[in-house]
Design a protein around this motif. Structure first.
Motif: not given
Length: 189
Positions: A167-183
């Motif tokens: 749960v925590f690793p995949y939540a981190e992956e989602n957030l990392r990908c979202l941040r990168h997409a926004l950037k």
């Protein structure tokens, strides 16, 4: 210990933890290949969807008696998981490198749910017969287990384990990908 009890112990203490560990290895591979900069948020969300597709039936089997309804949900979730897994690889393969460790993790992530479903079917063979003979009357409701599998401490321990490795690793992956997409979007503007 009878055969059913042995199969249940195998599910609880071997197959369920292995599924979580395979998911963690897969997450490590995604991180190593910088999924956020390659296939991005879409693939990461696909991974979360697949986790839910297996996680829901697992929770149902840990909390409720396996009856026709629970078995139907498990079967439907397994079929959908397989379809989404194929879609995932089809989407990801041209966008990023899928290495040997990730391929091995995928093998486990695909085969373990099938083996667990087969073991559940063997343990609950009368339910399979009810399902196949369409004898569903009174078997389409969620009936809480009287005694939890593995004892009172198993479910909290398993959920904590899964939170740490999935749960925590995949939540981190989602957030990392979202941040990168926004950037990337801000940079393109």
């Amino acid at each position: 210990m009878n055969t059913d009890a042995l199969l249940i112990q195998g599910l609880l203490y071997v197959f369920l933890p292995l599924w979580g560990l395979a998911g963690f290895v897969d997450w490590c591979c995604h991180r190593a290949t910088r999924i956020e900069a390659t296939s991005g948020l879409k693939e990461s969300l696909i991974h979360s969807l697949m986790g839910l597709q297996v996680g829901l039936p697992i929770l149902l089997c840990l909390l409720f008696e396996v009856n026709v309804l629970v078995l139907l949900i498990c079967l439907a979730a397994w079929v959908l998981h397989e379809l989404v897994a194929h879609w995932d690889v089809h989407y990801a393969a041209p966008r990023r490198h899928i290495g040997i460790w990730e391929m091995h993790a995928h093998n486990y992530l695909a085969s373990l749910p099938f083996y667990m479903l087969a073991m559940i079917a063997v343990i609950n063979w009368p339910v399979v017969v009810d399902l196949l003979t369409l004898d569903w009357a009174g078997r389409l409701s969620l009936v809480p287990l009287e005694a939890p599998h593995g004892g009172a401490g198993y479910l909290p321990g398993y959920l904590a384990f899964m939170a740490l490795v999935a749960v925590f690793p995949y939540a981190e992956e989602n957030l990392r990908c979202l941040r990168h997409a926004l950037k990337r979007r801000r940079t393109a503007e």
